[in-house]
Design a protein around this motif. Sequence first.
Motif, mmCIF file in Angstrom:
data_model
loop_
_atom_site.group_PDB
_atom_site.id
_atom_site.type_symbol
_atom_site.label_atom_id
_atom_site.label_comp_id
_atom_site.label_asym_id
_atom_site.label_seq_id
_atom_site.Cartn_x
_atom_site.Cartn_y
_atom_site.Cartn_z
ATOM 1 N N GLY A 351 0.796 -1.215 0.000
ATOM 2 C CA GLY A 351 0.000 0.000 0.000
ATOM 3 C C GLY A 351 0.832 1.270 0.000
ATOM 4 O O GLY A 351 1.566 1.530 0.946
ATOM 5 N N GLY A 352 0.728 2.050 -1.069
ATOM 6 C CA GLY A 352 1.339 3.366 -1.116
ATOM 7 C C GLY A 352 2.836 3.395 -1.267
ATOM 8 O O GLY A 352 3.432 4.454 -1.343
ATOM 9 N N ASP A 353 3.506 2.208 -1.305
ATOM 10 C CA ASP A 353 4.966 2.201 -1.331
ATOM 11 C C ASP A 353 5.488 1.446 -2.552
ATOM 12 O O ASP A 353 6.599 0.969 -2.550
ATOM 13 C CB ASP A 353 5.496 1.554 -0.048
ATOM 14 C CG ASP A 353 6.980 1.800 0.153
ATOM 15 O OD1 ASP A 353 7.485 2.829 -0.315
ATOM 16 O OD2 ASP A 353 7.630 0.929 0.764
ATOM 17 N N GLU A 354 4.659 1.312 -3.551
ATOM 18 C CA GLU A 354 5.027 0.507 -4.708
ATOM 19 C C GLU A 354 5.736 1.308 -5.780
ATOM 20 O O GLU A 354 6.351 0.749 -6.667
ATOM 21 C CB GLU A 354 3.764 -0.134 -5.286
ATOM 22 C CG GLU A 354 4.021 -1.384 -6.090
ATOM 23 C CD GLU A 354 4.647 -2.484 -5.273
ATOM 24 O OE1 GLU A 354 5.502 -3.199 -5.812
ATOM 25 O OE2 GLU A 354 4.304 -2.607 -4.084
ATOM 26 N N GLY A 355 5.676 2.624 -5.705
ATOM 27 C CA GLY A 355 6.291 3.437 -6.728
ATOM 28 C C GLY A 355 5.452 3.442 -7.992
ATOM 29 O O GLY A 355 4.223 3.335 -7.952
ATOM 30 N N LEU A 356 6.108 3.533 -9.124
ATOM 31 C CA LEU A 356 5.412 3.563 -10.397
ATOM 32 C C LEU A 356 4.920 2.166 -10.759
ATOM 33 O O LEU A 356 5.656 1.181 -10.627
ATOM 34 C CB LEU A 356 6.351 4.087 -11.481
ATOM 35 C CG LEU A 356 5.773 4.212 -12.887
ATOM 36 C CD1 LEU A 356 4.642 5.223 -12.915
ATOM 37 C CD2 LEU A 356 6.866 4.601 -13.863
ATOM 38 N N LEU A 357 3.689 2.071 -11.211
ATOM 39 C CA LEU A 357 3.084 0.806 -11.615
ATOM 40 C C LEU A 357 2.781 0.873 -13.112
ATOM 41 O O LEU A 357 2.029 1.741 -13.557
ATOM 42 C CB LEU A 357 1.803 0.536 -10.813
ATOM 43 C CG LEU A 357 1.001 -0.712 -11.198
ATOM 44 C CD1 LEU A 357 1.844 -1.970 -11.008
ATOM 45 C CD2 LEU A 357 -0.273 -0.796 -10.354
ATOM 46 N N ILE A 358 3.359 -0.054 -13.864
ATOM 47 C CA ILE A 358 3.134 -0.145 -15.311
ATOM 48 C C ILE A 358 2.495 -1.499 -15.578
ATOM 49 O O ILE A 358 3.078 -2.539 -15.254
ATOM 50 C CB ILE A 358 4.442 -0.005 -16.104
ATOM 51 C CG1 ILE A 358 5.151 1.309 -15.746
ATOM 52 C CG2 ILE A 358 4.186 -0.073 -17.601
ATOM 53 C CD1 ILE A 358 6.512 1.465 -16.390
ATOM 54 N N ALA A 359 1.310 -1.494 -16.156
ATOM 55 C CA ALA A 359 0.551 -2.726 -16.354
ATOM 56 C C ALA A 359 0.315 -2.982 -17.827
ATOM 57 O O ALA A 359 -0.007 -2.062 -18.594
ATOM 58 C CB ALA A 359 -0.786 -2.647 -15.606
ATOM 59 N N MET A 375 -5.904 -0.688 -7.796
ATOM 60 C CA MET A 375 -4.441 -0.804 -7.697
ATOM 61 C C MET A 375 -3.758 0.549 -7.711
ATOM 62 O O MET A 375 -2.648 0.696 -7.170
ATOM 63 C CB MET A 375 -3.906 -1.660 -8.848
ATOM 64 C CG MET A 375 -4.280 -3.119 -8.784
ATOM 65 S SD MET A 375 -3.552 -4.046 -10.172
ATOM 66 C CE MET A 375 -4.229 -5.679 -9.879
ATOM 67 N N SER A 376 -4.372 1.546 -8.319
ATOM 68 C CA SER A 376 -3.738 2.860 -8.388
ATOM 69 C C SER A 376 -3.553 3.467 -7.006
ATOM 70 O O SER A 376 -2.677 4.310 -6.805
ATOM 71 C CB SER A 376 -4.564 3.799 -9.274
ATOM 72 O OG SER A 376 -5.861 4.003 -8.717
ATOM 73 N N ARG A 377 -4.372 3.039 -6.029
ATOM 74 C CA ARG A 377 -4.231 3.558 -4.663
ATOM 75 C C ARG A 377 -2.973 3.018 -3.992
ATOM 76 O O ARG A 377 -2.531 3.572 -2.984
ATOM 77 C CB ARG A 377 -5.453 3.167 -3.833
ATOM 78 C CG ARG A 377 -6.787 3.585 -4.450
ATOM 79 C CD ARG A 377 -7.928 2.982 -3.665
ATOM 80 N NE ARG A 377 -9.223 3.184 -4.329
ATOM 81 C CZ ARG A 377 -10.357 2.613 -3.932
ATOM 82 N NH1 ARG A 377 -10.361 1.836 -2.877
ATOM 83 N NH2 ARG A 377 -11.472 2.831 -4.611
ATOM 84 N N ARG A 378 -2.441 1.920 -4.521
ATOM 85 C CA ARG A 378 -1.260 1.299 -3.918
ATOM 86 C C ARG A 378 0.000 1.595 -4.729
ATOM 87 O O ARG A 378 0.959 0.825 -4.705
ATOM 88 C CB ARG A 378 -1.466 -0.207 -3.808
ATOM 89 C CG ARG A 378 -2.637 -0.580 -2.915
ATOM 90 C CD ARG A 378 -2.640 -2.041 -2.572
ATOM 91 N NE ARG A 378 -3.616 -2.357 -1.524
ATOM 92 C CZ ARG A 378 -3.733 -3.544 -0.942
ATOM 93 N NH1 ARG A 378 -2.949 -4.532 -1.293
ATOM 94 N NH2 ARG A 378 -4.644 -3.733 0.008
#
Length: 453
Positions: A351-359, A375-378
């Motif tokens: 939660g909140g510490d994942e950095g950039l998320l590319i899906a 997922m954007s919240r995390r």
Amino acid sequence: MSTGGTGQAEADRGEAGGVRTALAGLTTRGRSFLAAGIAAAICAYVLGQSDLLRVGLLLAVLPLLCATVLYRTRYRVAGGRRLSPARVPAAGEARVHLRVDNVSRLPTGLLMLQDRVPYVLGPRPRFVLDRVEPGGHREVSYRVRSDLRGRYPLGPLQLRLSDPFGMCELTRSFSAHDTLTVIPRVQPLAPVRFSGEAKGYGVGRQRATALAGEDDVIPRGYRYGDDLRRVHWRSTARYGELMVRREEQPRRSRCTVLLDTRAVGYEGAGPDSAFEWAVSGAASALVHMLERGFSVRLLTDGGSSVPGEGADGFAGGQETADAAGLMMDTLAVIDHSDGTGLSRAYDMLRGGDEGLLIAFLGDLDEEQAATVARMSRRSGGAVAFVLDPDTWAREAADVPGPGTGRHAERLRMLREAGWTALGVPRGASLDDLWRQADRERSGLASVSGEALG
């Protein structure tokens, strides 16, 4: 470049003993001579013709004699294989180098060299080698190519021995195998920045110690060579020994690449299918982010990651080549999953510490679109490439058209949740979509998160 193992093939009676082995090696010519000799001997016995009997015995004995001499020949042959390179992208070529050494004191006869390769890599290579002198060697090479990802075994190398008359052939196999890894194609990506965020070693993400006051600094004991300007006098007085401030370390920015492997999310198969585009896109993003200095992790819809991956993923920098190799090896053999949802991947996101998320996502129903939206919240920023099922279902000759209302609705849901979501039609260029995602994120003043350099 990798060097395959070596082995020895010994053409003597210790290999696979018995007369049956020698007789089984008779060629069509040898069997014909043997059958003709036996028939002539029977006819000579019935007709009482001694001259015909001698001819029949000669015809029958010649292949048997050749088989015996070839079987009892005691020369040893060593062979080796070298791949250059051992890891190639799909549709790329690798060269296989074979070397045969005669390590005995006798010259060899005519040798036929054959290497076993999977059908997808091309026809089975065969080479005819002339007489090899004692202590001499011969080198040959061939090329292999595959449009499909995977790990393909090469070998064992087989050596076929033949007598000068072509009456008998015996096959000897080496024990060494090698593996050719065909990885996804990696497309170079533009050095864009998503909405002005920090780069790999994030200057916008300072360690807590950098924001701490003088009383919150955590000191350590003085070591030879430490700068005396870093001495922390208050701690020195407290502990009775010389203490220095810890060096402030920049925190490496994080990036998670999510690859949707659900079989229900893709249609078609083959090197030009939607799933292969997604795998290639994930590989390109992983390599690009590693080169930019990010800590990168690969995540699938089932929640699995790359074996050997650390808690924060693979670090870029000096370890980029090794980390990229491990990830490419995983993507080389990745296949469709039997799952139908993305909830496991959602649970794996911190939660909140994942950095950039590319899906990279396949077709989404309403439930899975809602899961992806959460997922954007995390993450500190989220970019999604959603493959348009309608355009990918068309034939390659068709001109890609706009997606259906369902696909557009899924993109709208993701954008409202904070994603930069782009539809991927058939034949789309990842680099073009990459630049488009940067332009769309740059236009949103409220977007925050990691950087993409």
